[in-house]
Write a protein that holds these residues in place. Structure first.
Motif, PDB file in Angstrom:
ATOM      1  N   PRO A 256       0.802  -1.237   0.000  1.00 27.15           N
ATOM      2  CA  PRO A 256       0.000   0.000   0.000  1.00 27.15           C
ATOM      3  C   PRO A 256       0.831   1.282   0.000  1.00 27.15           C
ATOM      4  O   PRO A 256       0.448   2.274  -0.629  1.00 27.15           O
ATOM      5  N   THR A 257       1.981   1.272   0.700  1.00 29.92           N
ATOM      6  CA  THR A 257       2.799   2.485   0.774  1.00 29.92           C
ATOM      7  C   THR A 257       4.038   2.437  -0.114  1.00 29.92           C
ATOM      8  O   THR A 257       4.781   3.426  -0.186  1.00 29.92           O
ATOM      9  N   ARG A 258       4.274   1.303  -0.762  1.00 29.09           N
ATOM     10  CA  ARG A 258       5.418   1.127  -1.656  1.00 29.09           C
ATOM     11  C   ARG A 258       6.733   1.374  -0.921  1.00 29.09           C
ATOM     12  O   ARG A 258       7.674   1.958  -1.469  1.00 29.09           O
ATOM     13  N   THR A 259       6.829   0.887   0.295  1.00 35.23           N
ATOM     14  CA  THR A 259       8.056   1.018   1.084  1.00 35.23           C
ATOM     15  C   THR A 259       8.552  -0.366   1.487  1.00 35.23           C
ATOM     16  O   THR A 259       7.795  -1.344   1.482  1.00 35.23           O
ATOM     17  N   GLY A 260       9.821  -0.442   1.879  1.00 35.33           N
ATOM     18  CA  GLY A 260      10.394  -1.713   2.288  1.00 35.33           C
ATOM     19  C   GLY A 260      11.260  -2.316   1.195  1.00 35.33           C
ATOM     20  O   GLY A 260      11.383  -1.777   0.084  1.00 35.33           O
ATOM     21  N   GLU A 261      11.886  -3.447   1.502  1.00 36.24           N
ATOM     22  CA  GLU A 261      12.882  -4.031   0.610  1.00 36.24           C
ATOM     23  C   GLU A 261      12.574  -5.462   0.155  1.00 36.24           C
ATOM     24  O   GLU A 261      12.714  -5.786  -1.010  1.00 36.24           O
ATOM     25  N   LEU A 262      12.197  -6.336   1.078  1.00 31.44           N
ATOM     26  CA  LEU A 262      12.065  -7.760   0.759  1.00 31.44           C
ATOM     27  C   LEU A 262      10.654  -8.067   0.263  1.00 31.44           C
ATOM     28  O   LEU A 262       9.679  -7.905   0.997  1.00 31.44           O
ATOM     29  N   LYS A 263      10.557  -8.516  -0.990  1.00 31.68           N
ATOM     30  CA  LYS A 263       9.248  -8.765  -1.595  1.00 31.68           C
ATOM     31  C   LYS A 263       8.826 -10.234  -1.497  1.00 31.68           C
ATOM     32  O   LYS A 263       7.676 -10.540  -1.177  1.00 31.68           O
ATOM     33  N   HIS A 264       9.723 -11.137  -1.824  1.00 30.11           N
ATOM     34  CA  HIS A 264       9.391 -12.560  -1.815  1.00 30.11           C
ATOM     35  C   HIS A 264      10.565 -13.369  -1.272  1.00 30.11           C
ATOM     36  O   HIS A 264      11.720 -12.970  -1.392  1.00 30.11           O
ATOM     37  N   VAL A 265      10.236 -14.518  -0.728  1.00 31.32           N
ATOM     38  CA  VAL A 265      11.213 -15.575  -0.474  1.00 31.32           C
ATOM     39  C   VAL A 265      10.789 -16.766  -1.314  1.00 31.32           C
ATOM     40  O   VAL A 265       9.653 -17.242  -1.223  1.00 31.32           O
ATOM     41  N   LEU A 266      11.712 -17.232  -2.164  1.00 32.96           N
ATOM     42  CA  LEU A 266      11.447 -18.360  -3.056  1.00 32.96           C
ATOM     43  C   LEU A 266      12.367 -19.509  -2.658  1.00 32.96           C
ATOM     44  O   LEU A 266      13.596 -19.343  -2.649  1.00 32.96           O
ATOM     45  N   ALA A 267      11.805 -20.650  -2.345  1.00 31.95           N
ATOM     46  CA  ALA A 267      12.608 -21.797  -1.906  1.00 31.95           C
ATOM     47  C   ALA A 267      12.259 -23.014  -2.735  1.00 31.95           C
ATOM     48  O   ALA A 267      11.096 -23.249  -3.068  1.00 31.95           O
ATOM     49  N   THR A 268      13.291 -23.790  -3.079  1.00 36.71           N
ATOM     50  CA  THR A 268      13.125 -25.010  -3.868  1.00 36.71           C
ATOM     51  C   THR A 268      13.860 -26.150  -3.182  1.00 36.71           C
ATOM     52  O   THR A 268      14.976 -25.958  -2.685  1.00 36.71           O
ATOM     53  N   VAL A 269      13.245 -27.328  -3.173  1.00 37.06           N
ATOM     54  CA  VAL A 269      13.886 -28.499  -2.583  1.00 37.06           C
ATOM     55  C   VAL A 269      14.093 -29.557  -3.659  1.00 37.06           C
ATOM     56  O   VAL A 269      13.234 -29.787  -4.509  1.00 37.06           O
ATOM     57  N   SER A 270      15.257 -30.193  -3.636  1.00 34.51           N
ATOM     58  CA  SER A 270      15.591 -31.231  -4.615  1.00 34.51           C
ATOM     59  C   SER A 270      15.152 -32.601  -4.100  1.00 34.51           C
ATOM     60  O   SER A 270      14.819 -32.758  -2.916  1.00 34.51           O
ATOM     61  N   PRO A 271      15.165 -33.619  -4.970  1.00 36.82           N
ATOM     62  CA  PRO A 271      14.857 -34.980  -4.498  1.00 36.82           C
ATOM     63  C   PRO A 271      15.810 -35.475  -3.415  1.00 36.82           C
ATOM     64  O   PRO A 271      15.467 -36.392  -2.665  1.00 36.82           O
ATOM     65  N   ASP A 272      17.008 -34.870  -3.328  1.00 37.25           N
ATOM     66  CA  ASP A 272      17.960 -35.240  -2.280  1.00 37.25           C
ATOM     67  C   ASP A 272      17.824 -34.369  -1.033  1.00 37.25           C
ATOM     68  O   ASP A 272      18.717 -34.358  -0.182  1.00 37.25           O
ATOM     69  N   ARG A 273      16.710 -33.610  -0.960  1.00 41.14           N
ATOM     70  CA  ARG A 273      16.373 -32.798   0.203  1.00 41.14           C
ATOM     71  C   ARG A 273      17.293 -31.591   0.374  1.00 41.14           C
ATOM     72  O   ARG A 273      17.410 -31.033   1.467  1.00 41.14           O
ATOM     73  N   GLU A 274      17.980 -31.186  -0.695  1.00 41.14           N
ATOM     74  CA  GLU A 274      18.820 -30.003  -0.647  1.00 41.14           C
ATOM     75  C   GLU A 274      18.004 -28.781  -1.066  1.00 41.14           C
ATOM     76  O   GLU A 274      17.054 -28.894  -1.843  1.00 41.14           O
ATOM     77  N   LEU A 275      18.403 -27.610  -0.571  1.00 43.65           N
ATOM     78  CA  LEU A 275      17.597 -26.406  -0.717  1.00 43.65           C
ATOM     79  C   LEU A 275      18.289 -25.321  -1.539  1.00 43.65           C
ATOM     80  O   LEU A 275      19.511 -25.139  -1.462  1.00 43.65           O
ATOM     81  N   MET A 276      17.470 -24.590  -2.294  1.00 46.31           N
ATOM     82  CA  MET A 276      17.869 -23.339  -2.921  1.00 46.31           C
ATOM     83  C   MET A 276      16.912 -22.258  -2.418  1.00 46.31           C
ATOM     84  O   MET A 276      15.692 -22.465  -2.414  1.00 46.31           O
ATOM     85  N   VAL A 277      17.460 -21.124  -1.983  1.00 40.72           N
ATOM     86  CA  VAL A 277      16.653 -20.017  -1.464  1.00 40.72           C
ATOM     87  C   VAL A 277      17.017 -18.749  -2.217  1.00 40.72           C
ATOM     88  O   VAL A 277      18.205 -18.439  -2.414  1.00 40.72           O
ATOM     89  N   ARG A 278      15.989 -18.012  -2.621  1.00 38.95           N
ATOM     90  CA  ARG A 278      16.177 -16.738  -3.321  1.00 38.95           C
ATOM     91  C   ARG A 278      15.397 -15.646  -2.584  1.00 38.95           C
ATOM     92  O   ARG A 278      14.235 -15.854  -2.233  1.00 38.95           O
ATOM     93  N   PHE A 279      16.055 -14.522  -2.368  1.00 43.04           N
ATOM     94  CA  PHE A 279      15.404 -13.364  -1.763  1.00 43.04           C
ATOM     95  C   PHE A 279      15.139 -12.342  -2.863  1.00 43.04           C
ATOM     96  O   PHE A 279      16.086 -11.877  -3.513  1.00 43.04           O
ATOM     97  N   VAL A 280      13.885 -12.008  -3.097  1.00 43.54           N
ATOM     98  CA  VAL A 280      13.536 -11.019  -4.115  1.00 43.54           C
ATOM     99  C   VAL A 280      13.470  -9.653  -3.426  1.00 43.54           C
ATOM    100  O   VAL A 280      12.634  -9.421  -2.552  1.00 43.54           O
ATOM    101  N   LEU A 281      14.368  -8.759  -3.837  1.00 46.52           N
ATOM    102  CA  LEU A 281      14.554  -7.475  -3.179  1.00 46.52           C
ATOM    103  C   LEU A 281      14.215  -6.315  -4.107  1.00 46.52           C
ATOM    104  O   LEU A 281      14.326  -6.434  -5.337  1.00 46.52           O
ATOM    105  N   ARG A 282      13.876  -5.188  -3.507  1.00 51.11           N
ATOM    106  CA  ARG A 282      13.617  -4.004  -4.308  1.00 51.11           C
ATOM    107  C   ARG A 282      14.920  -3.336  -4.741  1.00 51.11           C
ATOM    108  O   ARG A 282      14.988  -2.702  -5.792  1.00 51.11           O
ATOM    109  N   SER A 283      15.965  -3.456  -3.930  1.00 50.42           N
ATOM    110  CA  SER A 283      17.245  -2.822  -4.243  1.00 50.42           C
ATOM    111  C   SER A 283      18.368  -3.634  -3.609  1.00 50.42           C
ATOM    112  O   SER A 283      18.134  -4.685  -2.998  1.00 50.42           O
ATOM    113  N   THR A 284      19.587  -3.115  -3.727  1.00 47.09           N
ATOM    114  CA  THR A 284      20.747  -3.789  -3.135  1.00 47.09           C
ATOM    115  C   THR A 284      20.987  -3.361  -1.683  1.00 47.09           C
ATOM    116  O   THR A 284      21.971  -3.795  -1.076  1.00 47.09           O
TER     117      THR A 284
END
Length: 371
Positions: free
Chosen positions: A116-144
């Motif tokens: 609503p106010t278009r403020t803040g930095e972290l938009k999404h957390v995206l996580a993926t798990v493999s068949p070997d139970r290993e994880l990939m995590v991505r942080f979707v940010l507005r800036s650096t």
């Protein structure tokens, strides 16, 4: 499947949740068959199903709330967060990882984006798990702005999630309903090993893979069996992604070429082919542009397009070509039917529904069309 979020009216993403699962599958089969009714001799094999819960290998969580009390889930109608950490669709490893990811938001002081106010930095957390139970995590940010803090606290996240193998930050500066941006900042590792039927696919942060690993593996096996029955000497796999179909179709004496517009996916597919010792080649190009520029056609073409389908130009090229078979994997039976109608010389002979998305109306349909 029972869901407290659905019962409380907090989340209705699983639109078919009140429908018994067997009835869901039957309805999907009927819908696909109705759309392809123009081919009455088409043989429909029984639908392929997997678990009706705990099947998602990806968690796409909108981050909202505050630094000290973040929510991971979806947004309500007012743009405020609804926490869905207990969602029953996620594979157990993902489910168990979400509290640690929420704690990391607080520890690294990642301010959730407030729509609503278009403020803040972290938009999404995206996580993926493999068949070997290993994880990939991505942080979707507005800036650096928060990258340094993520790097500083990354060791603590690795301690909380021992199977964490890949971490990256995606930059999406626009105020728009867009999941991610073009730039990806690697923070840990570069690819997640995804073993499917003895073939290791390498998922880079921006690579696509089906959200249902068990049913995706069945899809590749079925496609490979149908292609082996057709026994082509040359195969093109268009929209090949990280090479799922192409690598499963590679055989001695069979020339296999995969085509994909994503440079990351092509690089990953080439690595997988090298590790597997198969002869499949991969080209970075737009599928339609690449194919329509070829002077000669292969025996068989695989297409696995996005929901919009292959479109009139590619369908017209296939129709006038010497291609003997088309293996079409579709996530949208409506555009599938439209594209098949545009190729009247290629008759659908075999089809099967793969239920990648229980509790929703979505489905994957595999069709073999022969000239």
């Amino acid at each position: 499947m029972r869901c407290g979020y659905y019962d409380a009216g907090l989340c209705r993403s699983c639109t078919w949740l009140p429908t018994p699962y067997a009835a869901q599958v039957e309805a999907k089969q009927r819908h696909a068959a109705d759309l392809l009714a123009a081919w009455p001799d088409l043989t429909w094999l029984p639908p392929v199903t997997g678990p009706e819960e705990g099947f998602r290998n990806k968690a796409k969580m909108v981050v909202a709330g505050t630094v000290d009390e973040p929510t991971l889930g979806i947004l309500d109608a007012t743009g405020h967060g609804t926490d869905l950490r207990e969602c029953g669709l996620h594979e157990p490893v993902l489910h168990d990882a979400l509290p640690a990811l929420a704690a990391f938001v607080t520890r690294a002081r990642l301010t959730p984006y407030h729509v609503p106010t278009r403020t803040g930095e972290l938009k999404h957390v995206l996580a993926t798990v493999s068949p070997d139970r290993e994880l990939m995590v991505r942080f979707v940010l507005r800036s650096t702005e928060s990258l340094a803090r993520i790097r500083k606290h990354l060791p603590s996240l690795r301690a909380d999630l021992p199977h964490l193998r890949v971490v990256s930050a995606n930059l999406q500066p626009r105020h728009a309903a867009v999941l991610e941006g073009e730039h990806e900042e690697p923070l840990l590792g570069d690819s997640l090993a995804f073993r499917v039927d003895g073939i290791t696919l390498h998922l880079r942060p921006q690579s696509f893979f089906q959200t249902n690993t068990a049913v995706a593996a069945a899809l590749y096996r079925e496609g490979a069996a149908w292609v082996d029955d057709a026994d082509p000497t040359s195969v093109w796999d268009l929209y090949c992604g990280v090479g799922g179909f192409a690598l499963h179709l590679a055989r001695p004496g069979r020339d296999v070429v995969g085509v994909e517009v994503s440079a990351q996916a092509v690089e990953a597919a080439r690595l997988s082919a090298e590790e597997a010792g198969v002869t499949a080649r991969f080209e970075e190009a737009d599928a339609t542009t690449w194919m329509t520029a070829r002077p000669a056609a292969p025996d068989l073409v695989v297409v696995n397009p996005p929901r919009r389908g292959i479109g009139p130009e590619l369908a017209a090229w296939l129709e006038r070509s010497a291609v003997r078979h088309v293996l079409y994997s579709s996530c949208n039976p409506t555009t599938l039917a439209r594209d098949l109608a545009a190729m009247p010389s290629l008759t659908p002979v075999r089809a099967r529904v793969f239920d990648m998305f229980p509790q929703t109306a979505h489905q994957e349909v595999l069709v073999l069309a022969s000239r």
